[in-house]
Design a protein around this motif. Structure first.
Motif, PDB file in Angstrom:
ATOM      1  N   LYS A 279      -5.407  -9.622  20.250  1.00 53.95           N
ATOM      2  CA  LYS A 279      -5.913 -10.644  19.347  1.00 53.95           C
ATOM      3  C   LYS A 279      -7.202 -10.132  18.711  1.00 53.95           C
ATOM      4  CE  LYS A 279      -3.163 -14.306  19.972  1.00 53.95           C
ATOM      5  NZ  LYS A 279      -2.480 -15.031  18.868  1.00 53.95           N
ATOM      6  N   LEU A 280      -7.216 -10.056  17.393  1.00 51.28           N
ATOM      7  CA  LEU A 280      -8.393  -9.555  16.683  1.00 51.28           C
ATOM      8  C   LEU A 280      -9.431 -10.664  16.513  1.00 51.28           C
ATOM      9  CD1 LEU A 280      -6.673  -7.500  13.823  1.00 51.28           C
ATOM     10  CD2 LEU A 280      -7.387  -6.724  16.095  1.00 51.28           C
ATOM     11  N   ARG A 281     -10.687 -10.304  16.625  1.00 56.58           N
ATOM     12  CA  ARG A 281     -11.758 -11.243  16.333  1.00 56.58           C
ATOM     13  C   ARG A 281     -11.870 -11.373  14.806  1.00 56.58           C
ATOM     14  NH1 ARG A 281     -15.775 -10.552  19.366  1.00 56.58           N
ATOM     15  NH2 ARG A 281     -15.126  -8.855  20.710  1.00 56.58           N
ATOM     16  N   PRO A 282     -12.493 -12.405  14.279  1.00 59.19           N
ATOM     17  CA  PRO A 282     -12.650 -12.550  12.828  1.00 59.19           C
ATOM     18  C   PRO A 282     -13.716 -11.594  12.288  1.00 59.19           C
ATOM     19  CG  PRO A 282     -13.697 -14.377  13.969  1.00 59.19           C
ATOM     20  CD  PRO A 282     -12.971 -13.587  15.011  1.00 59.19           C
ATOM     21  N   ALA A 283     -13.338 -10.347  12.125  1.00 63.75           N
ATOM     22  CA  ALA A 283     -14.274  -9.306  11.688  1.00 63.75           C
ATOM     23  C   ALA A 283     -14.001  -8.927  10.238  1.00 63.75           C
ATOM     24  CB  ALA A 283     -14.131  -8.078  12.592  1.00 63.75           C
ATOM     25  N   LYS A 284     -15.013  -8.324   9.627  1.00 65.42           N
ATOM     26  CA  LYS A 284     -14.890  -7.877   8.238  1.00 65.42           C
ATOM     27  C   LYS A 284     -15.290  -6.406   8.126  1.00 65.42           C
ATOM     28  CE  LYS A 284     -15.823 -12.349   6.001  1.00 65.42           C
ATOM     29  NZ  LYS A 284     -16.703 -13.059   5.025  1.00 65.42           N
ATOM     30  N   PHE A 285     -14.699  -5.737   7.156  1.00 67.92           N
ATOM     31  CA  PHE A 285     -15.134  -4.391   6.816  1.00 67.92           C
ATOM     32  C   PHE A 285     -16.423  -4.478   6.012  1.00 67.92           C
ATOM     33  CE2 PHE A 285     -10.497  -3.506   7.311  1.00 67.92           C
ATOM     34  CZ  PHE A 285     -10.608  -2.517   8.288  1.00 67.92           C
ATOM     35  N   SER A 286     -17.062  -3.342   5.839  1.00 64.00           N
ATOM     36  CA  SER A 286     -18.357  -3.329   5.148  1.00 64.00           C
ATOM     37  C   SER A 286     -18.253  -3.705   3.682  1.00 64.00           C
ATOM     38  CB  SER A 286     -19.008  -1.953   5.287  1.00 64.00           C
ATOM     39  OG  SER A 286     -18.168  -0.935   4.772  1.00 64.00           O
ATOM     40  N   ASP A 287     -17.027  -3.686   3.118  1.00 60.87           N
ATOM     41  CA  ASP A 287     -16.864  -4.127   1.724  1.00 60.87           C
ATOM     42  C   ASP A 287     -16.580  -5.617   1.632  1.00 60.87           C
ATOM     43  OD1 ASP A 287     -14.279  -4.312   2.656  1.00 60.87           O
ATOM     44  OD2 ASP A 287     -13.393  -2.956   1.172  1.00 60.87           O
ATOM     45  N   GLY A 288     -16.610  -6.298   2.784  1.00 60.63           N
ATOM     46  CA  GLY A 288     -16.414  -7.747   2.808  1.00 60.63           C
ATOM     47  C   GLY A 288     -14.997  -8.198   3.055  1.00 60.63           C
ATOM     48  N   SER A 289     -14.035  -7.291   3.040  1.00 60.04           N
ATOM     49  CA  SER A 289     -12.636  -7.663   3.260  1.00 60.04           C
ATOM     50  C   SER A 289     -12.368  -7.842   4.743  1.00 60.04           C
ATOM     51  CB  SER A 289     -11.708  -6.597   2.674  1.00 60.04           C
ATOM     52  OG  SER A 289     -11.922  -5.344   3.303  1.00 60.04           O
ATOM     53  N   PRO A 290     -11.443  -8.723   5.110  1.00 59.49           N
ATOM     54  CA  PRO A 290     -11.185  -8.984   6.536  1.00 59.49           C
ATOM     55  C   PRO A 290     -10.426  -7.836   7.201  1.00 59.49           C
ATOM     56  CG  PRO A 290      -9.648 -10.218   5.175  1.00 59.49           C
ATOM     57  CD  PRO A 290     -10.638  -9.593   4.232  1.00 59.49           C
ATOM     58  N   VAL A 291     -10.686  -7.638   8.474  1.00 60.85           N
ATOM     59  CA  VAL A 291      -9.912  -6.696   9.281  1.00 60.85           C
ATOM     60  C   VAL A 291      -8.649  -7.413   9.727  1.00 60.85           C
ATOM     61  CG1 VAL A 291      -9.866  -5.261  11.343  1.00 60.85           C
ATOM     62  CG2 VAL A 291     -12.008  -5.541  10.078  1.00 60.85           C
ATOM     63  N   THR A 292      -7.488  -6.856   9.382  1.00 59.72           N
ATOM     64  CA  THR A 292      -6.223  -7.523   9.688  1.00 59.72           C
ATOM     65  C   THR A 292      -5.345  -6.640  10.576  1.00 59.72           C
ATOM     66  OG1 THR A 292      -5.025  -6.608   7.790  1.00 59.72           O
ATOM     67  CG2 THR A 292      -6.316  -8.622   7.413  1.00 59.72           C
ATOM     68  N   ALA A 293      -4.289  -7.247  11.085  1.00 61.58           N
ATOM     69  CA  ALA A 293      -3.317  -6.508  11.889  1.00 61.58           C
ATOM     70  C   ALA A 293      -2.693  -5.377  11.075  1.00 61.58           C
ATOM     71  CB  ALA A 293      -2.245  -7.450  12.409  1.00 61.58           C
ATOM     72  N   GLU A 294      -2.584  -5.562   9.791  1.00 66.49           N
ATOM     73  CA  GLU A 294      -2.030  -4.507   8.926  1.00 66.49           C
ATOM     74  C   GLU A 294      -2.947  -3.276   8.944  1.00 66.49           C
ATOM     75  OE1 GLU A 294      -0.256  -3.883   4.386  1.00 66.49           O
ATOM     76  OE2 GLU A 294      -1.594  -5.579   4.811  1.00 66.49           O
ATOM     77  N   ASP A 295      -4.243  -3.495   8.951  1.00 70.39           N
ATOM     78  CA  ASP A 295      -5.187  -2.370   9.032  1.00 70.39           C
ATOM     79  C   ASP A 295      -5.055  -1.653  10.372  1.00 70.39           C
ATOM     80  OD1 ASP A 295      -6.663  -2.735   6.486  1.00 70.39           O
ATOM     81  OD2 ASP A 295      -7.287  -4.623   7.405  1.00 70.39           O
ATOM     82  N   VAL A 296      -4.821  -2.410  11.437  1.00 71.28           N
ATOM     83  CA  VAL A 296      -4.658  -1.812  12.758  1.00 71.28           C
ATOM     84  C   VAL A 296      -3.424  -0.927  12.794  1.00 71.28           C
ATOM     85  CG1 VAL A 296      -4.208  -2.296  15.198  1.00 71.28           C
ATOM     86  CG2 VAL A 296      -5.896  -3.658  13.948  1.00 71.28           C
ATOM     87  N   VAL A 297      -2.309  -1.435  12.293  1.00 69.81           N
ATOM     88  CA  VAL A 297      -1.073  -0.642  12.270  1.00 69.81           C
ATOM     89  C   VAL A 297      -1.261   0.599  11.409  1.00 69.81           C
ATOM     90  CG1 VAL A 297       1.344  -0.634  11.521  1.00 69.81           C
ATOM     91  CG2 VAL A 297       0.414  -2.612  12.761  1.00 69.81           C
TER      92      VAL A 297
END
Length: 525
Positions: free
Chosen positions: A90-108
């Protein structure tokens, strides 16, 4: 040595003035002196400690190691075992430095990416290959499936940085040096990079962990020991790693410096080319070619192991910053075998060489980095003298780490001194990376410069990696360690200690894993 000691004394007065100043005047910025330069800013290109240390400031992993190498949450706020081969995060509600959310798609994307990166000197694929299936449940939930029970999945994931798919898709690793793709969810964000000089970062205001301790962070690459210490004493940097050993006592006794040290996972060892029929850098005693590679003979490898006085190296060259060993992991890690002790017997080494047909010895070129490990070139020279005394007339080829890395990957060495920090806190880490039979499909042996291959060792290690029960797995890892020792797959020398020094007003949280980063330092309260 005396000159540096004088410099410390002369600058102590300047530090006394600094110590009397309010910390608030400079606490917003931090300058760190690193002992080796980063060779890439792509956090998934080259699995080397100095690269990981820089990346850690700007990128996160799903889980991470705490200072004592225990696994704790990072981007994944929680996880569970669904079945023997499936883990859910389960991902925490985190963001990348450009402001976009970190999603499961980024993890995969981040787990798939290492296998697609060409020409990686040491691939992170070793940590992602056990994962055979990734399933996105929702934006903040992902399931990872392994082919068989795999208890080291969490430990492996501490080494896989999560990158933004949007920022990195279609981007080659060299583009990261310009800042492209350097979009992470870590506490700091990229500002600029000057090759072999420095990386500059600023606080990431969207960091999930709260406001970082520093507004601006500058990492200076200072591989020269004297220059690095001088930069601290003159105020050019606020903190350094790897205090030069000749100056260690003087630094410890300087009341105007803050010092921390800790035993690390980093094993310093020798690769011996035991896998090739012919090997470079080895000739007969008279300089003529040898008919066979002497390191293919176990007796010769045992002779090298017995010729080395590890205690002398630790006491005379390393000033207490080395812990002699013949194990491949520390006693706190799975796979440690208490019965394996350092042995020094030069007379027995001579007998073994004679038995192997080298009663007249042979000549050897020992390669070594000269800017990566504590006192690396000096230790290599000491090793050369010890080997020469038993009949292996040894000369040293000490060059910068970047050169060593390039040449080692090309197979240019018969013997080289290197270091490896176990990145999963157990014996399968060094075995899979540098001792197992080279297998690109499995991701094993990516830095096996000794060309060693023992199918029995690989089988025992593979069985350990598929054993969930801790006690049974520990026993298998000990069996693997024993095989490495008995066959002298590599020649362990010692575990290196980590040291740091800072100016007044900074607290240091030392780590076992050598990953110096801005997260280790905070303004003193």
């Amino acid at each position: 040595m005396k000159k540096m000691g004088v410099n410390i004394a002369l600058r102590a007065a300047a530090f006394a003035v600094l110590a009397s100043l309010p910390a608030a005047g400079w606490a917003a910025d931090l300058k760190i002196g690193f002992s080796a330069p980063a060779t890439t800013l792509d956090p998934q290109f080259h699995n080397a400690s100095q690269n990981i240390a820089v990346s850690r400031n700007m990128f996160d992993t799903l889980v991470q190691m705490d200072p004592d190498s225990r696994i704790i949450p990072a981007l994944a706020e929680s996880w569970r075992v669904v079945d023997d081969t499936t883990w859910e995060f389960k991902l925490r509600p985190a963001k990348f430095s450009d402001g976009s959310p970190v999603t499961a798609e980024d993890v995969v994307w981040s787990i798939n990416r290492p296998a697609t990166i060409p020409n990686s000197p040491s691939s992170f694929g070793i940590y992602t290959r056990p994962i055979v299936e990734k399933k996105i449940i929702d934006d903040r939930t992902v399931q990872l499936k392994t082919a068989a029970p795999y208890p080291l999945l969490l430990a492996d994931l501490t080494n896989v940085f999560i990158v933004s798919k949007k920022a990195t898709e279609g981007l080659t690793s060299d583009k990261f040096l310009t800042g492209q793709g350097v979009v992470g969810s870590g506490p700091y964000k990229f500002k600029s990079y000057t090759p072999d000089d420095r990386v500059i970062m600023t606080a990431n205001e969207t960091y999930w962990g709260g406001k970082p301790a520093w507004d601006n962070v500058e990492i200076r690459f200072l591989p020269n020991d004297s220059a690095r210490l001088s930069a601290l004493l003159s105020g050019e940097v606020d903190v350094i790693e790897n205090i030069p050993t000749p100056d260690l006592e003087a630094v410890k006794n300087n009341k105007n410096l803050v010092v921390a040290e800790k035993m690390s996972h980093r094993l310093i060892f020798l690769f011996l080319d035991s896998g090739r029929d012919e090997t470079p850098g080895v000739t007969a005693a008279d300089g003529s070619p040898l008919k066979a590679n002497p390191f293919k003979d176990l007796r010769v490898r045992k002779a090298v192991n017995l010729a080395i006085d590890r205690e002398a190296i630790a006491s005379r060259l390393m000033q207490g910053l080395a812990f002699p060993t013949n194990n491949i992991v520390t006693e706190t890690m799975q796979g440690y075998v208490p019965a394996i002790k350092p042995a020094y017997d030069p007379e027995q080494a001579k007998k073994l060489l004679a038995e192997a047909g080298y009663d007249k010895g042979f000549r050897l070129v020992l390669a070594s980095p000269n800017n990566r490990l504590i006192n690396d070139a000096k230790v290599a020279q000491a090793l050369a003298q010890m080997l020469t005394r038993v009949g292996i007339r040894t000369s040293v080829d000490a060059v910068p780490f970047a050169v060593i890395n390039t040449r080692g990957n090309k197979g240019e060495f018969s013997s080289v001194m290197m270091g490896w920090g176990a990145q999963t806190a157990e014996a399968s880490s060094p075995i899979r990376a540098m001792i197992a039979c080279t297998n690109k499909e499995k991701g094993w042996g990516p830095v096996n410069w000794g060309n060693y291959c023992n199918p029995n060792l690989d089988a025992v290690t593979a069985k350990a990696l598929n054993t969930i029960d801790d006690a049974a797995r520990s026993k298998l890892l000990q069996e693997a360690t024993q095989i490495v020792h008995d066959d002298v797959a590599i020649v362990p020398l010692y575990f290196q200690a980590n040291t740091w020094a800072a100016k007044p007003g900074i607290t240091i949280t030392p780590r076992m894993d050598e990953r110096t980063s801005a997260l280790m330092f905070a303004p003193a309260k």
